[in-house]
Design an enzyme around this catalytic site. Structure first.
Site, PDB file in Angstrom:
ATOM      1  N   PRO A   2       3.805  -2.258   4.273  1.00 53.00           N
ATOM      2  CA  PRO A   2       4.367  -3.339   4.446  1.00 53.00           C
ATOM      3  C   PRO A   2       5.242  -2.948   6.419  1.00 53.00           C
ATOM      4  O   PRO A   2       5.686  -1.781   6.229  1.00 53.00           O
ATOM      5  CB  PRO A   2       4.866  -3.887   3.745  1.00 53.00           C
ATOM      6  N   GLU A   3       5.792  -4.159   6.520  1.00 53.96           N
ATOM      7  CA  GLU A   3       6.114  -4.559   8.372  1.00 53.96           C
ATOM      8  C   GLU A   3       7.421  -4.923   7.464  1.00 53.96           C
ATOM      9  O   GLU A   3       8.033  -5.323   6.423  1.00 53.96           O
ATOM     10  CB  GLU A   3       5.220  -5.483   9.137  1.00 53.96           C
ATOM     11  N   LYS A  51      12.562  -1.302   5.631  1.00 53.58           N
ATOM     12  CA  LYS A  51      11.966  -0.996   4.549  1.00 53.58           C
ATOM     13  C   LYS A  51      12.027  -0.381   3.889  1.00 53.58           C
ATOM     14  O   LYS A  51      11.593  -0.854   2.963  1.00 53.58           O
ATOM     15  CB  LYS A  51      10.621  -0.035   5.544  1.00 53.58           C
ATOM     16  N   ARG A 252      -2.569   6.652  12.338  1.00 52.27           N
ATOM     17  CA  ARG A 252      -2.960   5.416  11.969  1.00 52.27           C
ATOM     18  C   ARG A 252      -3.584   4.772  12.731  1.00 52.27           C
ATOM     19  O   ARG A 252      -3.880   5.470  13.949  1.00 52.27           O
ATOM     20  CB  ARG A 252      -1.580   4.578  12.162  1.00 52.27           C
TER      21      ARG A 252
END
Length: 277
Positions: A2-3, A51, A252
């Site tokens: 999640p950002e 985060k 990524r």
């Protein structure tokens, strides 16, 4: 993963639902916290830092959670059916009229509120810090500049530089700045502009679940290149490329338009659209 805006929104919603109320139920279903019962404690606030999420109680302790790849907090009315399986629940915090359930929270820790910096003190400036100002900008620039030999895409993902950017925003920032994700930081023009853009994008989506970088909230139109591998670039029509960036657990998927984002780049490894992040 999640950002930062996703975690920020979760914290905002939990804060509104729990703060000022006493827990009727405070179950922690995590091996490291087996036997902990938080029932009876008052919630004095919920706040996000990058985060990371902290739920703070009136006994001077905080429950720290990190979403990692698949974690989430959901809010329900008492008696509502949960949207994820019960065996994934790691925390259940119930107050009158609301139930907060933390799913797949692999990182949970109960610690003194005064010691929260032990878990987040290493982070770079939080791009969604409500008190963001020139000092935050200067510190983010200092940390980013210090990664001169790093690839820009990887430097943007490093939470020790700036807290909050994930793969979606890394991808879109590089596109909007017209830079290959493999451009070295030292070769990146206008680093303050990169930082400002990162904060602008996160702020634009901080108060809603939808994440757009194009301005459109339609899922098919929300992003410039993210998750659009093999499709035509929205600007020039060139096929969007895909390749891995980073090594091992830090790898990524990177998306880029070779025409709009000139610069160093590896040979594309995939052309089909992969799974999210």
């Amino acid at each position: 993963m999640p950002e930062g805006d996703t975690v920020h929104l979760a914290g905002k919603r939990l804060n509104g639902a729990l703060t000022g109320r006493t827990l009727l139920r405070g179950e922690i279903r995590h091996p490291r916290l087996a036997g902990v019962d938080l029932a009876g404690l008052g919630v004095v606030g919920v706040a996000s830092v990058g985060k990371h999420l902290f739920t703070r109680f009136d006994d001077g302790r905080s429950l720290h959670s990190h979403f990692r790849m698949d974690g989430a907090w959901h809010l329900y009315r008492p008696g509502m059916r949960w949207r994820r399986p019960g065996h994934e629940a790691r925390a259940v915090l119930e107050v009158p009229e609301r139930v907060a359930v933390g799913f797949a929270l692999h990182d949970l820790e109960l610690l003194p509120t005064a010691e929260e910096s032990r878990l987040v003190g290493h982070l770079g400036p939080d791009l969604l810090d409500p008190e963001w100002g020139p000092g935050h900008e200067a510190e983010a620039l200092r940390r980013l500049t210090a990664r001169a030999d790093h690839e820009l895409g990887l430097a943007l993902l490093e939470q020790r530089v700036m807290a909050g950017v994930g793969n979606l925003y890394k991808t879109e920032i590089c596109f909007l700045r017209g830079l290959s994700p493999w451009t070295l930081v030292r070769d990146t023009p206008d680093l303050p502009g990169v930082i400002a853009l990162a904060r602008t994008l996160l702020l634009a989506n901080a108060d809603r679940p939808e994440q757009t970088t194009t301005g459109s909230l339609l899922p098919a139109e929300a992003h410039w290149v993210f998750e659009r591998g093999g499709r035509p670039c929205r600007r020039c029509g060139t096929r969007i490329r895909i390749a891995e960036q980073g090594d091992g657990v830090y790898a990524r998927v990177a998306y880029w338009c070779p025409r709009c984002q000139p610069g160093p780049a590896p040979r594309p490894t995939r052309t089909r659209r992969p799974l999210r992040r």
